[in-house]
Design a protein around this motif. Structure first.
Motif, PDB file in Angstrom:
ATOM      1  N   GLY A 130      -5.837  -8.091  11.216  1.00 41.42           N
ATOM      2  CA  GLY A 130      -4.989  -8.766  10.245  1.00 41.42           C
ATOM      3  C   GLY A 130      -4.964  -8.050   8.916  1.00 41.42           C
ATOM      4  N   LEU A 131      -6.125  -7.617   8.444  1.00 47.69           N
ATOM      5  CA  LEU A 131      -6.203  -6.886   7.181  1.00 47.69           C
ATOM      6  C   LEU A 131      -5.461  -5.557   7.279  1.00 47.69           C
ATOM      7  CD1 LEU A 131      -7.219  -6.480   4.298  1.00 47.69           C
ATOM      8  CD2 LEU A 131      -9.376  -5.646   5.284  1.00 47.69           C
ATOM      9  N   PHE A 132      -5.673  -4.829   8.351  1.00 45.91           N
ATOM     10  CA  PHE A 132      -5.003  -3.546   8.554  1.00 45.91           C
ATOM     11  C   PHE A 132      -3.485  -3.694   8.486  1.00 45.91           C
ATOM     12  CE2 PHE A 132      -3.028  -0.555  11.570  1.00 45.91           C
ATOM     13  CZ  PHE A 132      -3.388   0.648  10.995  1.00 45.91           C
ATOM     14  N   LEU A 133      -2.961  -4.670   9.226  1.00 54.24           N
ATOM     15  CA  LEU A 133      -1.510  -4.870   9.241  1.00 54.24           C
ATOM     16  C   LEU A 133      -0.996  -5.330   7.878  1.00 54.24           C
ATOM     17  CD1 LEU A 133      -1.108  -6.431  12.784  1.00 54.24           C
ATOM     18  CD2 LEU A 133      -0.534  -4.097  12.062  1.00 54.24           C
ATOM     19  N   TRP A 134      -1.770  -6.183   7.201  1.00 57.38           N
ATOM     20  CA  TRP A 134      -1.350  -6.611   5.862  1.00 57.38           C
ATOM     21  C   TRP A 134      -1.284  -5.423   4.913  1.00 57.38           C
ATOM     22  CZ3 TRP A 134       1.554  -9.499   3.367  1.00 57.38           C
ATOM     23  CH2 TRP A 134       1.483  -9.538   1.977  1.00 57.38           C
ATOM     24  N   LEU A 135      -2.263  -4.538   4.965  1.00 57.87           N
ATOM     25  CA  LEU A 135      -2.265  -3.374   4.083  1.00 57.87           C
ATOM     26  C   LEU A 135      -1.032  -2.495   4.308  1.00 57.87           C
ATOM     27  CD1 LEU A 135      -6.052  -2.452   4.197  1.00 57.87           C
ATOM     28  CD2 LEU A 135      -4.793  -3.484   2.288  1.00 57.87           C
ATOM     29  N   ILE A 136      -0.571  -2.423   5.528  1.00 53.41           N
ATOM     30  CA  ILE A 136       0.646  -1.661   5.815  1.00 53.41           C
ATOM     31  C   ILE A 136       1.873  -2.367   5.232  1.00 53.41           C
ATOM     32  CG2 ILE A 136       2.202  -0.906   7.670  1.00 53.41           C
ATOM     33  CD1 ILE A 136      -0.369  -0.433   9.359  1.00 53.41           C
ATOM     34  N   VAL A 137       1.988  -3.664   5.479  1.00 57.83           N
ATOM     35  CA  VAL A 137       3.173  -4.411   5.056  1.00 57.83           C
ATOM     36  C   VAL A 137       3.269  -4.525   3.540  1.00 57.83           C
ATOM     37  CG1 VAL A 137       4.212  -6.722   5.103  1.00 57.83           C
ATOM     38  CG2 VAL A 137       3.412  -5.667   7.216  1.00 57.83           C
ATOM     39  N   ARG A 138       2.165  -4.699   2.868  1.00 58.27           N
ATOM     40  CA  ARG A 138       2.175  -4.910   1.423  1.00 58.27           C
ATOM     41  C   ARG A 138       2.489  -3.644   0.634  1.00 58.27           C
ATOM     42  NH1 ARG A 138      -1.958  -3.088  -1.728  1.00 58.27           N
ATOM     43  NH2 ARG A 138      -1.898  -4.818  -3.192  1.00 58.27           N
ATOM     44  N   GLU A 139       2.332  -2.493   1.249  1.00 62.44           N
ATOM     45  CA  GLU A 139       2.408  -1.216   0.527  1.00 62.44           C
ATOM     46  C   GLU A 139       3.719  -1.029  -0.232  1.00 62.44           C
ATOM     47  OE1 GLU A 139       1.237   2.311  -1.088  1.00 62.44           O
ATOM     48  OE2 GLU A 139       0.059   0.735  -0.170  1.00 62.44           O
ATOM     49  N   ARG A 140       4.844  -1.297   0.410  1.00 63.10           N
ATOM     50  CA  ARG A 140       6.139  -1.068  -0.244  1.00 63.10           C
ATOM     51  C   ARG A 140       6.282  -1.936  -1.498  1.00 63.10           C
ATOM     52  NH1 ARG A 140      11.372  -0.834   3.220  1.00 63.10           N
ATOM     53  NH2 ARG A 140      11.151   1.384   2.932  1.00 63.10           N
ATOM     54  N   ARG A 141       5.937  -3.209  -1.396  1.00 65.77           N
ATOM     55  CA  ARG A 141       6.056  -4.087  -2.576  1.00 65.77           C
ATOM     56  C   ARG A 141       5.043  -3.733  -3.644  1.00 65.77           C
ATOM     57  NH1 ARG A 141       7.831 -10.148  -0.859  1.00 65.77           N
ATOM     58  NH2 ARG A 141       9.581  -9.469   0.411  1.00 65.77           N
ATOM     59  N   ALA A 142       3.868  -3.314  -3.235  1.00 69.00           N
ATOM     60  CA  ALA A 142       2.848  -2.918  -4.214  1.00 69.00           C
ATOM     61  C   ALA A 142       3.345  -1.731  -5.031  1.00 69.00           C
ATOM     62  CB  ALA A 142       1.534  -2.592  -3.511  1.00 69.00           C
ATOM     63  N   ARG A 143       3.951  -0.760  -4.368  1.00 72.34           N
ATOM     64  CA  ARG A 143       4.489   0.409  -5.098  1.00 72.34           C
ATOM     65  C   ARG A 143       5.661   0.010  -5.988  1.00 72.34           C
ATOM     66  NH1 ARG A 143       3.775   5.936  -2.187  1.00 72.34           N
ATOM     67  NH2 ARG A 143       1.916   5.524  -0.992  1.00 72.34           N
ATOM     68  N   ALA A 144       6.527  -0.865  -5.493  1.00 69.43           N
ATOM     69  CA  ALA A 144       7.673  -1.303  -6.291  1.00 69.43           C
ATOM     70  C   ALA A 144       7.190  -2.056  -7.540  1.00 69.43           C
ATOM     71  CB  ALA A 144       8.593  -2.191  -5.452  1.00 69.43           C
ATOM     72  N   GLN A 145       6.181  -2.912  -7.390  1.00 72.20           N
ATOM     73  CA  GLN A 145       5.662  -3.636  -8.533  1.00 72.20           C
ATOM     74  C   GLN A 145       4.971  -2.707  -9.524  1.00 72.20           C
ATOM     75  OE1 GLN A 145       3.179  -6.771  -6.943  1.00 72.20           O
ATOM     76  NE2 GLN A 145       4.862  -8.242  -7.052  1.00 72.20           N
ATOM     77  N   ALA A 146       4.331  -1.679  -9.030  1.00 73.45           N
ATOM     78  CA  ALA A 146       3.668  -0.724  -9.914  1.00 73.45           C
ATOM     79  C   ALA A 146       4.670   0.061 -10.751  1.00 73.45           C
ATOM     80  CB  ALA A 146       2.792   0.223  -9.104  1.00 73.45           C
ATOM     81  N   LYS A 147       5.834   0.340 -10.164  1.00 82.35           N
ATOM     82  CA  LYS A 147       6.875   1.073 -10.900  1.00 82.35           C
ATOM     83  C   LYS A 147       7.584   0.180 -11.916  1.00 82.35           C
ATOM     84  CE  LYS A 147       7.950   4.412  -7.310  1.00 82.35           C
ATOM     85  NZ  LYS A 147       8.961   4.874  -6.351  1.00 82.35           N
ATOM     86  N   GLY A 148       7.736  -1.107 -11.557  1.00 82.22           N
ATOM     87  CA  GLY A 148       8.494  -2.034 -12.421  1.00 82.22           C
ATOM     88  C   GLY A 148       7.647  -2.588 -13.482  1.00 82.22           C
TER      89      GLY A 148
END
Length: 148
Positions: A130-148
């Motif tokens: 579950g953690l592994f899959l969450w880390l994959i799914v969250r990555e795109r939004r985490a990067r978008a939030q870091a840029k914004g």
């Protein structure tokens, strides 16, 4: 209280935390209840058990002599009712803590509860998956939030 009773009590206690995490509103009060009435108490149970085993004050049942220095030693530990319960409480505490992190992270990133549920369920059932899959799914939004 026998080892099966300790095992079942820990299971039910952790499941109550998971039910709150999945279905209750995520107010600070609910999250604190999960953290301190759930994770904290599971950690305390683990601490009492491991200290009792290491000091000889609690009999793990069955053949003793296991340790953490080799796979054979760990197998001996888990081959006792107390050792298996100790290992299970360890999983329950860390998986619930991980589930809390996933839920809070998902909330912060704007993922709906419906999207979160499969990751929480997988973390409950097979924690690292579950953690592994969450880390994959969250990555795109985490990067978008870091840029914004």
């Amino acid at each position: 209280m026998g080892w099966n009773s300790v095992y079942l009590a820990a299971n039910y206690w952790a499941f109550a935390g998971w039910a709150l995490l999945a279905f209750a509103p995520r107010s600070p009060r609910i999250l604190s209840a999960i953290m301190y009435a759930g994770v904290f108490l599971l950690c305390l149970l683990y601490l009492v058990l491991i200290a009792g085993f290491l000091s000889g004050g609690i009999d793990p049942g069955g053949a003793s002599g296991g340790d953490f220095s080799s796979i054979t030693g760990v197998m001996k530990l888990f081959d006792t009712p107390g050792g298996a319960t100790l290992g299970w409480v360890h999983y329950l505490a860390f998986d619930l803590f991980t589930g809390m992190w996933i839920a809070r992270d998902a909330d912060a990133k704007g993922f709906s509860r419906i999207v979160q549920f499969p990751f929480l369920f997988l973390t409950l059932m097979v924690g690292p998956v579950g953690l592994f899959l969450w880390l994959i799914v969250r990555e795109r939004r985490a990067r978008a939030q870091a840029k914004g």
